[in-house]
Design a protein around this motif. Structure first.
Motif, PDB file in Angstrom:
ATOM      1  N   VAL A 158      42.314  45.212  40.876  1.00 22.98           N
ATOM      2  CA  VAL A 158      42.283  44.898  42.063  1.00 22.98           C
ATOM      3  C   VAL A 158      43.013  45.482  43.826  1.00 22.98           C
ATOM      4  CG1 VAL A 158      41.118  42.671  41.438  1.00 22.98           C
ATOM      5  CG2 VAL A 158      43.365  42.537  42.458  1.00 22.98           C
ATOM      6  N   GLY A 159      43.752  46.419  42.799  1.00 24.33           N
ATOM      7  CA  GLY A 159      44.347  46.626  44.056  1.00 24.33           C
ATOM      8  C   GLY A 159      45.551  47.650  43.496  1.00 24.33           C
ATOM      9  N   MET A 214      44.125  29.742  43.443  1.00 21.83           N
ATOM     10  CA  MET A 214      44.749  31.203  44.073  1.00 21.83           C
ATOM     11  C   MET A 214      44.114  31.822  41.775  1.00 21.83           C
ATOM     12  SD  MET A 214      47.578  33.085  45.998  1.00 21.83           S
ATOM     13  CE  MET A 214      47.182  32.857  47.392  1.00 21.83           C
ATOM     14  N   PRO A 215      44.277  32.870  41.989  1.00 18.68           N
ATOM     15  CA  PRO A 215      43.796  33.586  41.036  1.00 18.68           C
ATOM     16  C   PRO A 215      45.143  34.165  40.960  1.00 18.68           C
ATOM     17  CG  PRO A 215      42.034  35.292  42.360  1.00 18.68           C
ATOM     18  CD  PRO A 215      43.183  33.726  43.132  1.00 18.68           C
ATOM     19  N   LYS A 216      45.383  34.267  39.399  1.00 15.25           N
ATOM     20  CA  LYS A 216      46.625  35.023  38.742  1.00 15.25           C
ATOM     21  C   LYS A 216      46.726  36.900  38.676  1.00 15.25           C
ATOM     22  CE  LYS A 216      50.838  35.139  35.935  1.00 15.25           C
ATOM     23  NZ  LYS A 216      51.678  35.871  36.493  1.00 15.25           N
ATOM     24  N   ILE A 217      47.869  37.317  39.606  1.00 11.62           N
ATOM     25  CA  ILE A 217      47.996  38.280  39.869  1.00 11.62           C
ATOM     26  C   ILE A 217      48.753  39.005  39.102  1.00 11.62           C
ATOM     27  CG2 ILE A 217      47.959  40.375  41.556  1.00 11.62           C
ATOM     28  CD1 ILE A 217      45.902  38.841  41.522  1.00 11.62           C
ATOM     29  N   THR A 218      48.511  40.344  37.946  1.00 14.18           N
ATOM     30  CA  THR A 218      49.732  40.700  37.996  1.00 14.18           C
ATOM     31  C   THR A 218      50.126  42.001  37.578  1.00 14.18           C
ATOM     32  OG1 THR A 218      48.668  42.110  35.785  1.00 14.18           O
ATOM     33  CG2 THR A 218      49.509  39.505  35.508  1.00 14.18           C
ATOM     34  N   ILE A 219      51.434  42.272  38.245  1.00 14.49           N
ATOM     35  CA  ILE A 219      51.272  44.257  38.629  1.00 14.49           C
ATOM     36  C   ILE A 219      52.642  44.597  37.584  1.00 14.49           C
ATOM     37  CG2 ILE A 219      53.043  45.443  40.568  1.00 14.49           C
ATOM     38  CD1 ILE A 219      50.870  43.534  41.713  1.00 14.49           C
ATOM     39  N   ASP A 225      55.312  55.729  41.556  1.00 17.17           N
ATOM     40  CA  ASP A 225      54.670  55.139  40.522  1.00 17.17           C
ATOM     41  C   ASP A 225      53.012  54.583  41.274  1.00 17.17           C
ATOM     42  OD1 ASP A 225      55.428  54.530  37.632  1.00 17.17           O
ATOM     43  OD2 ASP A 225      57.227  53.722  39.026  1.00 17.17           O
ATOM     44  N   TYR A 226      52.388  54.562  40.653  1.00 17.70           N
ATOM     45  CA  TYR A 226      51.331  53.901  41.747  1.00 17.70           C
ATOM     46  C   TYR A 226      51.225  52.893  40.536  1.00 17.70           C
ATOM     47  CZ  TYR A 226      47.934  57.839  42.901  1.00 17.70           C
ATOM     48  OH  TYR A 226      47.480  58.387  44.054  1.00 17.70           O
ATOM     49  N   LEU A 227      51.691  51.463  41.432  1.00 17.66           N
ATOM     50  CA  LEU A 227      52.087  49.944  41.234  1.00 17.66           C
ATOM     51  C   LEU A 227      50.175  49.224  41.190  1.00 17.66           C
ATOM     52  CD1 LEU A 227      55.442  49.057  42.871  1.00 17.66           C
ATOM     53  CD2 LEU A 227      54.650  50.204  40.520  1.00 17.66           C
ATOM     54  N   LEU A 228      49.864  49.165  39.895  1.00 18.98           N
ATOM     55  CA  LEU A 228      48.701  48.051  40.371  1.00 18.98           C
ATOM     56  C   LEU A 228      48.528  47.059  40.294  1.00 18.98           C
ATOM     57  CD1 LEU A 228      46.933  50.765  37.069  1.00 18.98           C
ATOM     58  CD2 LEU A 228      47.033  51.455  39.320  1.00 18.98           C
ATOM     59  N   ALA A 229      48.129  46.077  40.767  1.00 23.06           N
ATOM     60  CA  ALA A 229      47.395  44.747  40.602  1.00 23.06           C
ATOM     61  C   ALA A 229      46.043  44.758  39.737  1.00 23.06           C
ATOM     62  CB  ALA A 229      46.957  43.648  42.701  1.00 23.06           C
ATOM     63  N   GLY A 279      48.111  42.744  48.748  1.00 24.95           N
ATOM     64  CA  GLY A 279      48.715  43.088  50.068  1.00 24.95           C
ATOM     65  C   GLY A 279      49.621  43.068  49.375  1.00 24.95           C
ATOM     66  N   SER A 280      50.299  41.787  50.027  1.00 20.20           N
ATOM     67  CA  SER A 280      51.614  41.155  50.144  1.00 20.20           C
ATOM     68  C   SER A 280      52.504  40.976  49.007  1.00 20.20           C
ATOM     69  CB  SER A 280      51.713  39.769  50.173  1.00 20.20           C
ATOM     70  OG  SER A 280      51.038  39.600  51.613  1.00 20.20           O
ATOM     71  N   THR A 281      51.547  40.855  47.043  1.00 23.71           N
ATOM     72  CA  THR A 281      52.148  41.259  46.545  1.00 23.71           C
ATOM     73  C   THR A 281      52.545  42.415  46.113  1.00 23.71           C
ATOM     74  OG1 THR A 281      50.945  38.800  45.446  1.00 23.71           O
ATOM     75  CG2 THR A 281      51.763  40.557  43.771  1.00 23.71           C
ATOM     76  N   LEU A 282      51.534  43.302  46.101  1.00 22.02           N
ATOM     77  CA  LEU A 282      52.003  44.729  46.405  1.00 22.02           C
ATOM     78  C   LEU A 282      53.045  45.104  46.716  1.00 22.02           C
ATOM     79  CD1 LEU A 282      48.140  46.151  46.140  1.00 22.02           C
ATOM     80  CD2 LEU A 282      50.100  46.397  43.873  1.00 22.02           C
ATOM     81  N   LEU A 283      52.543  44.708  48.245  1.00 20.75           N
ATOM     82  CA  LEU A 283      54.329  45.039  49.019  1.00 20.75           C
ATOM     83  C   LEU A 283      55.629  44.765  48.977  1.00 20.75           C
ATOM     84  CD1 LEU A 283      53.104  44.544  53.254  1.00 20.75           C
ATOM     85  CD2 LEU A 283      53.708  46.690  51.607  1.00 20.75           C
ATOM     86  N   GLY A 284      55.715  43.850  48.128  1.00 19.19           N
ATOM     87  CA  GLY A 284      57.013  42.757  47.358  1.00 19.19           C
ATOM     88  C   GLY A 284      57.413  43.702  46.045  1.00 19.19           C
ATOM     89  N   ALA A 285      55.927  44.490  45.631  1.00 13.79           N
ATOM     90  CA  ALA A 285      56.796  45.545  44.002  1.00 13.79           C
ATOM     91  C   ALA A 285      57.325  46.407  44.747  1.00 13.79           C
ATOM     92  CB  ALA A 285      54.904  45.338  43.289  1.00 13.79           C
ATOM     93  N   ALA A 286      56.515  46.533  45.697  1.00  9.91           N
ATOM     94  CA  ALA A 286      56.648  47.816  46.272  1.00  9.91           C
ATOM     95  C   ALA A 286      58.383  47.726  46.414  1.00  9.91           C
ATOM     96  CB  ALA A 286      55.778  49.167  47.005  1.00  9.91           C
ATOM     97  N   LYS A 287      58.683  47.413  47.725  1.00 10.82           N
ATOM     98  CA  LYS A 287      60.437  46.729  47.740  1.00 10.82           C
ATOM     99  C   LYS A 287      61.015  47.012  46.544  1.00 10.82           C
ATOM    100  CE  LYS A 287      59.764  44.159  52.325  1.00 10.82           C
ATOM    101  NZ  LYS A 287      59.715  43.152  53.158  1.00 10.82           N
ATOM    102  N   ARG A 288      60.256  46.060  45.259  1.00  8.81           N
ATOM    103  CA  ARG A 288      61.314  45.863  44.314  1.00  8.81           C
ATOM    104  C   ARG A 288      62.352  47.053  43.567  1.00  8.81           C
ATOM    105  NH1 ARG A 288      58.320  41.416  44.424  1.00  8.81           N
ATOM    106  NH2 ARG A 288      57.539  42.220  42.750  1.00  8.81           N
ATOM    107  N   TRP A 289      60.377  48.030  43.510  1.00  9.99           N
ATOM    108  CA  TRP A 289      60.894  49.651  43.371  1.00  9.99           C
ATOM    109  C   TRP A 289      61.803  49.996  43.665  1.00  9.99           C
ATOM    110  CZ3 TRP A 289      60.668  54.654  44.798  1.00  9.99           C
ATOM    111  CH2 TRP A 289      59.774  55.057  43.789  1.00  9.99           C
ATOM    112  N   ALA A 290      62.099  50.044  45.299  1.00  9.62           N
ATOM    113  CA  ALA A 290      62.788  51.169  45.758  1.00  9.62           C
ATOM    114  C   ALA A 290      63.808  50.454  45.954  1.00  9.62           C
ATOM    115  CB  ALA A 290      62.220  51.066  47.323  1.00  9.62           C
ATOM    116  N   ARG A 291      63.937  49.304  45.734  1.00  9.62           N
ATOM    117  CA  ARG A 291      65.388  48.430  45.909  1.00  9.62           C
ATOM    118  C   ARG A 291      66.515  48.707  44.606  1.00  9.62           C
ATOM    119  NH1 ARG A 291      63.579  43.383  47.397  1.00  9.62           N
ATOM    120  NH2 ARG A 291      63.608  43.303  49.837  1.00  9.62           N
ATOM    121  N   ASP A 292      65.258  48.530  43.068  1.00  2.69           N
ATOM    122  CA  ASP A 292      65.807  48.651  41.666  1.00  2.69           C
ATOM    123  C   ASP A 292      66.064  50.598  41.294  1.00  2.69           C
ATOM    124  OD1 ASP A 292      65.194  46.524  41.016  1.00  2.69           O
ATOM    125  OD2 ASP A 292      63.183  47.118  39.757  1.00  2.69           O
TER     126      ASP A 292
END
Length: 157
Positions: free
Chosen positions: A67-68, A1-6, A56-60, A107-120
Motif C-alpha cells: 500500500v506504499g 487502524m489497520p496493521k501495517i508492516t514494513i 532499499d524500497y521499504l514497502l508498507a 506515510g508516517s510509518t514509512l518515514l520512521g522506517a526510512a529514518k531507522r534505515w539511515a540510522r542503522d
C-alpha cells in the motif's frame, strides 16, 4: 487502524512498486504539468534499487498487499568544499502511499522506517526533495522534523 508492516522489497514486488509509481507520476503532472508527463515506467529502475547494496524500497503492507513504499539510498558525503562540513547522509528519493490508503498513518510509518534505515547505517541525516505545491507532503515531512535547508528556484525563459 489497520496493521501495517514494513519490509524491504524483493524482485517479486516490482509490479506493485511500478503501479504505485503511476500514482506518483500522475500527482507530479497534477502539480506541475509544465514539467511532468505520465509515461510508461520500466521495471529496470526499480530492479536496480531492489538489488543495490546501498538502497532499499521499504514497502508498507496491509494484509499482504503493498500500500506504499519509501525509496531510500545512501547518498554519500556532502560536497568537498572548504566551507562545507563533511557529513554522510541518506536520500529519501520517493515516498508513495496508495491513494485509497492515505490519511491512515502509512506515510508516517514509512518515514520512521526510512529514518531507522539511515540510522542503522550510522548516517547523519536524511534528505529529500518535495515539490513546493505539494502541501500535504510538506506538512507530513515537517511533522517528522524535516526542515527546509535549500530552495531551488527557476525562471522560465
Amino acid at each position: 487502524m489497520p496493521k501495517i508492516t514494513i519490509r524491504p522489497a524483493g524482485e517479486g514486488d516490482i509490479p506493485a512498486v511500478v503501479a504505485l509509481y503511476r500514482q506518483l507520476d500522475q500527482a507530479l503532472v497534477d502539480l506541475q504539468p509544465e514539467f511532468f508527463c505520465v509515461a510508461p515506467r520500466g521495471d529496470e529502475f526499480v530492479r536496480q534499487a531492489v538489488k543495490a547494496a546501498d538502497a532499499d524500497y521499504l514497502l508498507a503492507e496491509e494484509d499482504g498487499a503493498v500500500v506504499g513504499f519509501a525509496l531510500v539510498n545512501y547518498a554519500g558525503w556532502t560536497p568537498e568544499f572548504s566551507c562545507v562540513l563533511p557529513h554522510r547522509y541518506a536520500c529519501l528519493a520517493d515516498l508513495v502511499v496508495d491513494e485509497a490508503h492515505r490519511q491512515q498513518g502509512i506515510g508516517s510509518t514509512l518515514l520512521g522506517a526510512a529514518k531507522r534505515w539511515a540510522r542503522d547505517r550510522r548516517l547523519e541525516y536524511l534528505e529529500l526533495s518535495v515539490l513546493s505545491q505539494n502541501a500535504p507532503a510538506i506538512a507530513l515531512y515537517e511533522s517528522h522534523d524535516f526542515v527546509e535547508a535549500t530552495r531551488v528556484m527557476r525562471c522560465m525563459l
